[in-house]
Design a protein around this motif. Structure first.
Motif, PDB file in Angstrom:
ATOM      1  N   LYS A   4       0.831  -1.198   0.000  1.00  0.00           N
ATOM      2  CA  LYS A   4       0.000   0.000   0.000  1.00  0.00           C
ATOM      3  C   LYS A   4       0.872   1.257   0.000  1.00  0.00           C
ATOM      4  O   LYS A   4       0.587   2.216  -0.722  1.00  0.00           O
ATOM      5  N   GLN A   5       1.948   1.261   0.774  1.00  0.00           N
ATOM      6  CA  GLN A   5       2.858   2.400   0.786  1.00  0.00           C
ATOM      7  C   GLN A   5       3.498   2.585  -0.588  1.00  0.00           C
ATOM      8  O   GLN A   5       3.639   3.715  -1.073  1.00  0.00           O
ATOM      9  N   ARG A   6       3.899   1.502  -1.226  1.00  0.00           N
ATOM     10  CA  ARG A   6       4.502   1.571  -2.558  1.00  0.00           C
ATOM     11  C   ARG A   6       3.494   2.119  -3.575  1.00  0.00           C
ATOM     12  O   ARG A   6       3.835   2.934  -4.433  1.00  0.00           O
ATOM     13  N   LEU A   7       2.234   1.674  -3.472  1.00  0.00           N
ATOM     14  CA  LEU A   7       1.190   2.159  -4.370  1.00  0.00           C
ATOM     15  C   LEU A   7       0.989   3.664  -4.202  1.00  0.00           C
ATOM     16  O   LEU A   7       0.886   4.398  -5.195  1.00  0.00           O
ATOM     17  N   GLU A   8       0.958   4.139  -2.959  1.00  0.00           N
ATOM     18  CA  GLU A   8       0.797   5.572  -2.716  1.00  0.00           C
ATOM     19  C   GLU A   8       1.980   6.354  -3.290  1.00  0.00           C
ATOM     20  O   GLU A   8       1.805   7.426  -3.870  1.00  0.00           O
ATOM     21  N   GLN A   9       3.192   5.811  -3.143  1.00  0.00           N
ATOM     22  CA  GLN A   9       4.376   6.468  -3.698  1.00  0.00           C
ATOM     23  C   GLN A   9       4.275   6.538  -5.222  1.00  0.00           C
ATOM     24  O   GLN A   9       4.557   7.576  -5.831  1.00  0.00           O
ATOM     25  N   LEU A  10       3.871   5.452  -5.857  1.00  0.00           N
ATOM     26  CA  LEU A  10       3.736   5.437  -7.311  1.00  0.00           C
ATOM     27  C   LEU A  10       2.650   6.400  -7.787  1.00  0.00           C
ATOM     28  O   LEU A  10       2.799   7.030  -8.840  1.00  0.00           O
ATOM     29  N   GLN A  11       1.583   6.531  -7.026  1.00  0.00           N
ATOM     30  CA  GLN A  11       0.531   7.473  -7.399  1.00  0.00           C
ATOM     31  C   GLN A  11       1.037   8.913  -7.310  1.00  0.00           C
ATOM     32  O   GLN A  11       0.712   9.746  -8.158  1.00  0.00           O
ATOM     33  N   ARG A  12       1.839   9.225  -6.274  1.00  0.00           N
ATOM     34  CA  ARG A  12       2.428  10.560  -6.179  1.00  0.00           C
ATOM     35  C   ARG A  12       3.357  10.824  -7.358  1.00  0.00           C
ATOM     36  O   ARG A  12       3.360  11.914  -7.945  1.00  0.00           O
ATOM     37  N   GLU A  13       4.164   9.817  -7.732  1.00  0.00           N
ATOM     38  CA  GLU A  13       5.052   9.965  -8.885  1.00  0.00           C
ATOM     39  C   GLU A  13       4.250  10.160 -10.170  1.00  0.00           C
ATOM     40  O   GLU A  13       4.643  10.949 -11.041  1.00  0.00           O
ATOM     41  N   GLN A  14       3.145   9.463 -10.298  1.00  0.00           N
ATOM     42  CA  GLN A  14       2.307   9.597 -11.483  1.00  0.00           C
ATOM     43  C   GLN A  14       1.784  11.020 -11.617  1.00  0.00           C
ATOM     44  O   GLN A  14       1.829  11.608 -12.707  1.00  0.00           O
ATOM     45  N   VAL A  15       1.320  11.596 -10.513  1.00  0.00           N
ATOM     46  CA  VAL A  15       0.835  12.980 -10.542  1.00  0.00           C
ATOM     47  C   VAL A  15       1.967  13.921 -10.930  1.00  0.00           C
ATOM     48  O   VAL A  15       1.782  14.822 -11.765  1.00  0.00           O
ATOM     49  N   PHE A  16       3.162  13.710 -10.362  1.00  0.00           N
ATOM     50  CA  PHE A  16       4.309  14.558 -10.680  1.00  0.00           C
ATOM     51  C   PHE A  16       4.649  14.482 -12.165  1.00  0.00           C
ATOM     52  O   PHE A  16       4.830  15.511 -12.829  1.00  0.00           O
ATOM     53  N   TYR A  17       4.722  13.279 -12.708  1.00  0.00           N
ATOM     54  CA  TYR A  17       5.085  13.124 -14.115  1.00  0.00           C
ATOM     55  C   TYR A  17       4.008  13.658 -15.050  1.00  0.00           C
ATOM     56  O   TYR A  17       4.313  14.157 -16.138  1.00  0.00           O
ATOM     57  N   GLN A  18       2.752  13.555 -14.660  1.00  0.00           N
ATOM     58  CA  GLN A  18       1.696  14.140 -15.481  1.00  0.00           C
ATOM     59  C   GLN A  18       1.835  15.661 -15.542  1.00  0.00           C
ATOM     60  O   GLN A  18       1.661  16.264 -16.607  1.00  0.00           O
ATOM     61  N   LYS A  19       2.176  16.277 -14.410  1.00  0.00           N
ATOM     62  CA  LYS A  19       2.413  17.729 -14.411  1.00  0.00           C
ATOM     63  C   LYS A  19       3.620  18.079 -15.267  1.00  0.00           C
ATOM     64  O   LYS A  19       3.611  19.072 -16.000  1.00  0.00           O
ATOM     65  N   GLU A  20       4.679  17.270 -15.176  1.00  0.00           N
ATOM     66  CA  GLU A  20       5.880  17.518 -15.992  1.00  0.00           C
ATOM     67  C   GLU A  20       5.564  17.396 -17.481  1.00  0.00           C
ATOM     68  O   GLU A  20       6.046  18.178 -18.287  1.00  0.00           O
ATOM     69  N   ILE A  21       4.767  16.404 -17.837  1.00  0.00           N
ATOM     70  CA  ILE A  21       4.397  16.217 -19.242  1.00  0.00           C
ATOM     71  C   ILE A  21       3.629  17.440 -19.748  1.00  0.00           C
ATOM     72  O   ILE A  21       3.897  17.947 -20.838  1.00  0.00           O
ATOM     73  N   LYS A  22       2.691  17.934 -18.928  1.00  0.00           N
ATOM     74  CA  LYS A  22       1.937  19.123 -19.338  1.00  0.00           C
ATOM     75  C   LYS A  22       2.859  20.325 -19.488  1.00  0.00           C
ATOM     76  O   LYS A  22       2.738  21.104 -20.437  1.00  0.00           O
ATOM     77  N   ARG A  23       3.804  20.494 -18.563  1.00  0.00           N
ATOM     78  CA  ARG A  23       4.736  21.619 -18.627  1.00  0.00           C
ATOM     79  C   ARG A  23       5.599  21.526 -19.882  1.00  0.00           C
ATOM     80  O   ARG A  23       5.782  22.515 -20.606  1.00  0.00           O
ATOM     81  N   ILE A  24       6.097  20.346 -20.178  1.00  0.00           N
ATOM     82  CA  ILE A  24       6.954  20.163 -21.348  1.00  0.00           C
ATOM     83  C   ILE A  24       6.162  20.352 -22.644  1.00  0.00           C
ATOM     84  O   ILE A  24       6.661  20.936 -23.605  1.00  0.00           O
ATOM     85  N   GLU A  25       4.917  19.854 -22.676  1.00  0.00           N
ATOM     86  CA  GLU A  25       4.091  20.054 -23.877  1.00  0.00           C
ATOM     87  C   GLU A  25       3.809  21.537 -24.098  1.00  0.00           C
ATOM     88  O   GLU A  25       3.856  22.018 -25.242  1.00  0.00           O
ATOM     89  N   THR A  26       3.552  22.271 -23.019  1.00  0.00           N
ATOM     90  CA  THR A  26       3.340  23.713 -23.144  1.00  0.00           C
ATOM     91  C   THR A  26       4.593  24.391 -23.674  1.00  0.00           C
ATOM     92  O   THR A  26       4.531  25.241 -24.580  1.00  0.00           O
ATOM     93  N   GLN A  27       5.735  24.011 -23.131  1.00  0.00           N
ATOM     94  CA  GLN A  27       7.002  24.587 -23.579  1.00  0.00           C
ATOM     95  C   GLN A  27       7.267  24.232 -25.041  1.00  0.00           C
ATOM     96  O   GLN A  27       7.709  25.074 -25.833  1.00  0.00           O
ATOM     97  N   GLN A  28       6.977  23.001 -25.426  1.00  0.00           N
ATOM     98  CA  GLN A  28       7.185  22.567 -26.807  1.00  0.00           C
ATOM     99  C   GLN A  28       6.289  23.357 -27.762  1.00  0.00           C
ATOM    100  O   GLN A  28       6.744  23.802 -28.827  1.00  0.00           O
TER     101      GLN A  28
END
Length: 147
Positions: free
Chosen positions: A71-95
């Protein structure tokens, strides 16, 4: 001749013998199983439930501790998923910004990859301390263009 301490020892041992005899008489008709375990602990369903709970908590391949780690690992992966989704949006905007604006693309190439025009020299001044000859991540750099 017996001293007073010998009398004490004799009387103490006599007391212990009498006490043991008294307990023997009291427990003579009592079943040891009934005396050692309360009635609910001798119930088959109670014992089965306790053994099942112990098995599930400690011995099963999906025991309590493994489930908690997962469960702790799942929560960590979900936090990483949110972070990477924000990064993808930022990079797409920059692109999108870089592909639509030529001046922004040139500025990005000069600042990020130190590109220069053929007839100019570029000096990089690091404003933060360097660690081991490598600028710290996030260090502010100033580009000086000389034509």
């Amino acid at each position: 001749m017996a001293t007073s301490s010998d009398n004490k020892q004799i009387s103490t041992s006599a007391f212990l013998r009498a006490l043991a005899q008294d307990w023997r008489e009291r427990l003579q008709g009592v079943s040891w199983q009934r005396w050692l375990l309360p009635s609910f602990a001798r119930n088959f369903y109670f014992v089965s439930a306790v053994l099942f709970i112990l098995w599930m908590l400690f011995f099963d391949s999906n025991d309590f501790f493994t489930q908690r780690e997962r469960k702790q690992r799942l929560e960590q992966l979900q936090r990483e998923q949110v972070f990477y989704q924000k990064e993808i949006k930022r990079i797409e905007t920059q692109q999108n910004r870089l592909s639509s604006n030529k001046n922004a693309l040139e500025r990005f190439a000069r600042e990020k990859y130190y590109f220069k025009k053929p007839n100019e020299e570029v000096y990089v001044i690091v404003t933060n301390q360097e660690v081991g000859g490598i600028a710290e991540e996030g260090a502010k750099m100033r580009l000086i263009r000389i034509k």
